[in-house]
Write an enzyme that holds these catalytic residues in place. Structure first.
Site, PDB file in Angstrom:
ATOM      1  CB  THR A 112     -13.660 -54.744  47.883  1.00 48.81           C
ATOM      2  OG1 THR A 112     -12.662 -54.759  46.871  1.00 48.81           O
ATOM      3  CG2 THR A 112     -13.666 -56.137  48.524  1.00 48.81           C
ATOM      4  CG  ASP A 113     -12.951 -53.877  42.532  1.00 45.53           C
ATOM      5  OD1 ASP A 113     -12.240 -54.111  43.531  1.00 45.53           O
ATOM      6  OD2 ASP A 113     -12.575 -53.130  41.599  1.00 45.53           O
ATOM      7  CD  GLU A 114      -8.836 -56.423  46.360  1.00 53.09           C
ATOM      8  OE1 GLU A 114      -8.507 -57.436  46.995  1.00 53.09           O
ATOM      9  OE2 GLU A 114      -8.198 -55.366  46.391  1.00 53.09           O
ATOM     10  CE1 TYR A 151     -10.285 -55.984  52.469  1.00 47.45           C
ATOM     11  CE2 TYR A 151      -9.679 -56.134  50.153  1.00 47.45           C
ATOM     12  CZ  TYR A 151     -10.413 -55.547  51.166  1.00 47.45           C
ATOM     13  OH  TYR A 151     -11.280 -54.513  50.886  1.00 47.45           O
ATOM     14  CE  LYS A 193     -15.034 -55.699  52.620  1.00 45.94           C
ATOM     15  NZ  LYS A 193     -15.562 -54.799  53.693  1.00 45.94           N
TER      16      LYS A 193
HETATM   17  P1  NAD Z   1      -9.018 -48.375  56.307  1.00 43.41           P
HETATM   18  O1  NAD Z   1      -8.108 -49.500  56.639  1.00 43.41           O
HETATM   19  O2  NAD Z   1      -8.456 -47.050  55.932  1.00 43.41           O
HETATM   20  O3  NAD Z   1     -10.047 -48.122  57.509  1.00 43.41           O
HETATM   21  C1  NAD Z   1     -10.646 -49.157  58.220  1.00 43.41           C
HETATM   22  C2  NAD Z   1     -11.200 -48.566  59.512  1.00 43.41           C
HETATM   23  O4  NAD Z   1     -11.883 -49.633  60.222  1.00 43.41           O
HETATM   24  C3  NAD Z   1     -10.125 -48.017  60.444  1.00 43.41           C
HETATM   25  O5  NAD Z   1     -10.525 -46.767  60.954  1.00 43.41           O
HETATM   26  C4  NAD Z   1     -10.038 -49.066  61.551  1.00 43.41           C
HETATM   27  O6  NAD Z   1      -9.646 -48.526  62.803  1.00 43.41           O
HETATM   28  C5  NAD Z   1     -11.472 -49.573  61.582  1.00 43.41           C
HETATM   29  N1  NAD Z   1     -11.589 -50.935  62.147  1.00 43.41           N
HETATM   30  C6  NAD Z   1     -10.837 -52.024  61.825  1.00 43.41           C
HETATM   31  N2  NAD Z   1     -11.224 -53.084  62.561  1.00 43.41           N
HETATM   32  C7  NAD Z   1     -12.260 -52.660  63.344  1.00 43.41           C
HETATM   33  C8  NAD Z   1     -13.095 -53.299  64.294  1.00 43.41           C
HETATM   34  N3  NAD Z   1     -12.939 -54.600  64.610  1.00 43.41           N
HETATM   35  N4  NAD Z   1     -14.067 -52.568  64.896  1.00 43.41           N
HETATM   36  C9  NAD Z   1     -14.227 -51.244  64.596  1.00 43.41           C
HETATM   37  N5  NAD Z   1     -13.461 -50.585  63.715  1.00 43.41           N
HETATM   38  C10 NAD Z   1     -12.489 -51.301  63.082  1.00 43.41           C
HETATM   39  O7  NAD Z   1      -9.958 -48.934  55.137  1.00 43.41           O
HETATM   40  P2  NAD Z   1     -10.625 -48.184  53.886  1.00 43.41           P
HETATM   41  O8  NAD Z   1      -9.678 -48.251  52.756  1.00 43.41           O
HETATM   42  O9  NAD Z   1     -11.167 -46.910  54.348  1.00 43.41           O
HETATM   43  O10 NAD Z   1     -11.814 -49.211  53.579  1.00 43.41           O
HETATM   44  C11 NAD Z   1     -13.067 -49.077  54.242  1.00 43.41           C
HETATM   45  C12 NAD Z   1     -14.028 -50.117  53.693  1.00 43.41           C
HETATM   46  O11 NAD Z   1     -14.166 -49.943  52.283  1.00 43.41           O
HETATM   47  C13 NAD Z   1     -13.579 -51.552  53.898  1.00 43.41           C
HETATM   48  O12 NAD Z   1     -14.714 -52.328  54.197  1.00 43.41           O
HETATM   49  C14 NAD Z   1     -12.996 -51.950  52.548  1.00 43.41           C
HETATM   50  O13 NAD Z   1     -13.127 -53.347  52.342  1.00 43.41           O
HETATM   51  C15 NAD Z   1     -13.898 -51.174  51.624  1.00 43.41           C
HETATM   52  N6  NAD Z   1     -13.332 -50.819  50.312  1.00 43.41           N
HETATM   53  C16 NAD Z   1     -12.132 -50.163  50.229  1.00 43.41           C
HETATM   54  C17 NAD Z   1     -11.655 -49.768  48.990  1.00 43.41           C
HETATM   55  C18 NAD Z   1     -10.346 -49.006  48.858  1.00 43.41           C
HETATM   56  O14 NAD Z   1      -9.919 -48.742  47.729  1.00 43.41           O
HETATM   57  N7  NAD Z   1      -9.689 -48.617  49.941  1.00 43.41           N
HETATM   58  C19 NAD Z   1     -12.392 -50.054  47.828  1.00 43.41           C
HETATM   59  C20 NAD Z   1     -13.609 -50.737  47.951  1.00 43.41           C
HETATM   60  C21 NAD Z   1     -14.063 -51.106  49.200  1.00 43.41           C
HETATM   61  O1  DAU Z   2     -10.264 -52.924  44.531  1.00 45.00           O
HETATM   62  C1  DAU Z   2     -10.645 -52.453  45.789  1.00 45.00           C
HETATM   63  C2  DAU Z   2      -9.529 -52.699  46.782  1.00 45.00           C
HETATM   64  O2  DAU Z   2      -8.506 -51.759  46.460  1.00 45.00           O
HETATM   65  C3  DAU Z   2      -9.971 -52.559  48.227  1.00 45.00           C
HETATM   66  O3  DAU Z   2     -10.888 -53.581  48.528  1.00 45.00           O
HETATM   67  C4  DAU Z   2      -8.765 -52.652  49.181  1.00 45.00           C
HETATM   68  O4  DAU Z   2      -9.189 -52.396  50.509  1.00 45.00           O
HETATM   69  C5  DAU Z   2      -7.741 -51.614  48.761  1.00 45.00           C
HETATM   70  O5  DAU Z   2      -6.588 -51.722  49.576  1.00 45.00           O
HETATM   71  C6  DAU Z   2      -7.372 -51.814  47.297  1.00 45.00           C
HETATM   72  O6  DAU Z   2      -6.685 -53.071  47.103  1.00 45.00           O
HETATM   73  P1  DAU Z   2      -5.380 -53.186  46.169  1.00 45.00           P
HETATM   74  O7  DAU Z   2      -4.613 -54.365  46.606  1.00 45.00           O
HETATM   75  O8  DAU Z   2      -5.751 -53.050  44.749  1.00 45.00           O
HETATM   76  O9  DAU Z   2      -4.655 -51.790  46.610  1.00 45.00           O
HETATM   77  P2  DAU Z   2      -3.132 -51.418  46.957  1.00 45.00           P
HETATM   78  O10 DAU Z   2      -3.127 -49.952  47.179  1.00 45.00           O
HETATM   79  O11 DAU Z   2      -2.542 -52.287  47.996  1.00 45.00           O
HETATM   80  O12 DAU Z   2      -2.395 -51.750  45.579  1.00 45.00           O
HETATM   81  C7  DAU Z   2      -2.838 -51.195  44.340  1.00 45.00           C
HETATM   82  C8  DAU Z   2      -1.988 -51.821  43.223  1.00 45.00           C
HETATM   83  O13 DAU Z   2      -0.633 -51.352  43.340  1.00 45.00           O
HETATM   84  C9  DAU Z   2      -1.886 -53.338  43.293  1.00 45.00           C
HETATM   85  O14 DAU Z   2      -1.806 -53.850  41.967  1.00 45.00           O
HETATM   86  C10 DAU Z   2      -0.557 -53.581  44.020  1.00 45.00           C
HETATM   87  C11 DAU Z   2       0.290 -52.427  43.552  1.00 45.00           C
HETATM   88  N1  DAU Z   2       1.332 -51.920  44.466  1.00 45.00           N
HETATM   89  C12 DAU Z   2       0.990 -51.659  45.759  1.00 45.00           C
HETATM   90  C13 DAU Z   2       1.900 -51.112  46.629  1.00 45.00           C
HETATM   91  C14 DAU Z   2       1.559 -50.827  48.082  1.00 45.00           C
HETATM   92  C15 DAU Z   2       2.601 -51.621  43.969  1.00 45.00           C
HETATM   93  O15 DAU Z   2       2.895 -51.853  42.774  1.00 45.00           O
HETATM   94  N2  DAU Z   2       3.503 -51.069  44.821  1.00 45.00           N
HETATM   95  C16 DAU Z   2       3.218 -50.787  46.128  1.00 45.00           C
HETATM   96  O16 DAU Z   2       4.106 -50.270  46.845  1.00 45.00           O
END
Ligand code: NAD
Ligand code: DAU
Length: 332
Positions: free
Chosen positions: A121-123, A148, A152
């Protein structure tokens, strides 16, 4: 044809990648997923059984992982605890999965000589000020803020160490915020869409000024497949689609697209340590590997995503009430 192992393939982005692989390649996919609260078997529904199989299990289970790596050509590692708000409430599962789980996969990759792509992630780079003209690049120093993002960051550093010390054949990508179908209702965009569908006012943390750099999940998947095919071993690639928007703009657009008044939202308690802004410079991926996003129009992607949540209440409804109770207990 290759045999891919996709960890976390029943989650939001992992299941998108599995669908993308089925539609765009002839690879066979084994999904390894623990099916935590965030995993959903039905996110893989309709995919051909001859091409996709699901193994329910933990990436920290070394014996299971070893058995699966023995039958795999390449691994794409998505499995993680992924939600910042949960990590502020209970960090432990983030250490177990994101750190120890990644370690177990790296040791298996080392034993079997398996190609591994690590999804991050960019975080990991921390945050930028609103008035800072710069964006994250592959050489930005790591500076994570939350439990989190620190786990990562730790997992990325493990991958880099295993590449350098043991010659593990790995690449890393760090992507910005994804949106699209099959995203859990705890996350910002699906939470607000499903709030409007339920007649609940959207909730913005703090003043709603925090900026995220939005990318459609399909574009994340195409970038990962590109890196898997053409990426240089040991390299890191940033994935982004120039989609910077503040949270207020996103909520107002959701309300407008759903036919509600753009001021119909509440400002609620801010997230502790809330990162202000993320922004990705994806020049390396575009220049070196020739990747470009196919869904640059955020309003169009959001319209399709809203429609998906309208059409798929049976997918998201079971998680909605518990998610809202979690937030309500925190004034959010
Ligand atoms: P998600 O929470 O929707 O999915 C995570 C999946 O991993 C789930 O299916 C869960 O059951 C599985 N999991 C969790 N723990 C596990 C374990 N111990 N063994 C096997 N499976 C397990 O997450 P997402 O949003 O799809 O993110 C997927 C990946 O992408 C993560 O690595 C996250 O850091 C990365 N990522 C997410 C975002 C975003 O915007 N959501 C952006 C950049 C990177
Ligand atoms: O940048 C990549 C990341 O993006 C991934 O690594 C994470 O897995 C993914 O969850 C996401 O992280 P964020 O914390 O940015 O996403 P989230 O959807 O939780 O929140 C997005 C923005 O919105 C953040 O600034 C918090 C805000 N927010 C979130 C929720 C749930 C609100 O203002 N209201 C809300 O109800």
């Amino acid at each position: 044809m290759s045999r891919l192992l996709v960890t976390g393939g029943a989650g939001f982005i992992g299941s998108n990648f599995v669908r993308y692989v089925v539609e765009n390649t002839d690879h066979e996919v084994t999904v390894l997923d623990k099916l935590t609260y965030a995993g959903n078997e039905s996110s893989l529904k309709g995919l051909p059984e001859a091409r996709v199989r699901l193994v329910r299990g933990d990436i920290a289970d070394a014996a299971l992982v070893d058995e699966l790596f023995a039958k795999t050509d390449a691994v794409v590692h998505y499995a993680a605890e992924s939600h910042n708000d949960n990590s502020l409430h209970d960090p432990r599962p983030f250490l177990d999965t994101n750190i120890v789980g990644t370690y177990v996969l790296l040791e298996a990759a080392r034993r079997h000589g398996t190609r591994l792509h690590h999804i991050s992630t960019d975080e990991v780079y921390g945050d930028l000020e609103l008035d800072d003209p710069s964006r994250f690049t592959e050489s930005t120093p790591y500076n994570p803020s939350s439990p989190y993002s620190s786990t990562k960051a730790g997992s990325d550093l493990l991958v880099r160490a295993w590449v350098r010390s043991f010659g593990v054949r790995a690449t890393i990508s760090n992507c910005s915020n994804n949106y699209g179908p099959y995203q859990h209702v705890e996350k910002f965009i699906p939470r607000q869409i499903t709030n409007v569908l339920r007649g609940i006012r959207p909730k913005l943390y703090g003043a709603g000024e925090n900026v995220r750099d939005w990318i459609h999940a399909d574009d994340h998947s195409s970038a990962v497949l590109t890196i898997l095919d053409k990426g240089e071993l040991g390299e890191t690639y940033l994935i982004g689609a120039d989609g910077e928007k503040n949270n207020k703009q996103v909520v107002e657009l959701i309300l407008e697209l759903m036919g509600a008044s753009s001021g119909d939202y509440d400002l609620v308690t801010d997230r502790a340590g809330h990162d202000m802004r993320y922004a990705i410079d994806s020049s390396k991926l575009r220049t070196d590997l020739g990747w470009a996003p196919a869904f640059p129009d955020f309003a169009e992607g959001l319209t399709a995503t809203i429609q998906w949540y309208r059409d798929n209440e049976a997918w998201w409804a079971p998680a909605k009430d518990a998610t809202e109770r979690f937030y309500a207990a925190r004034g959010q």
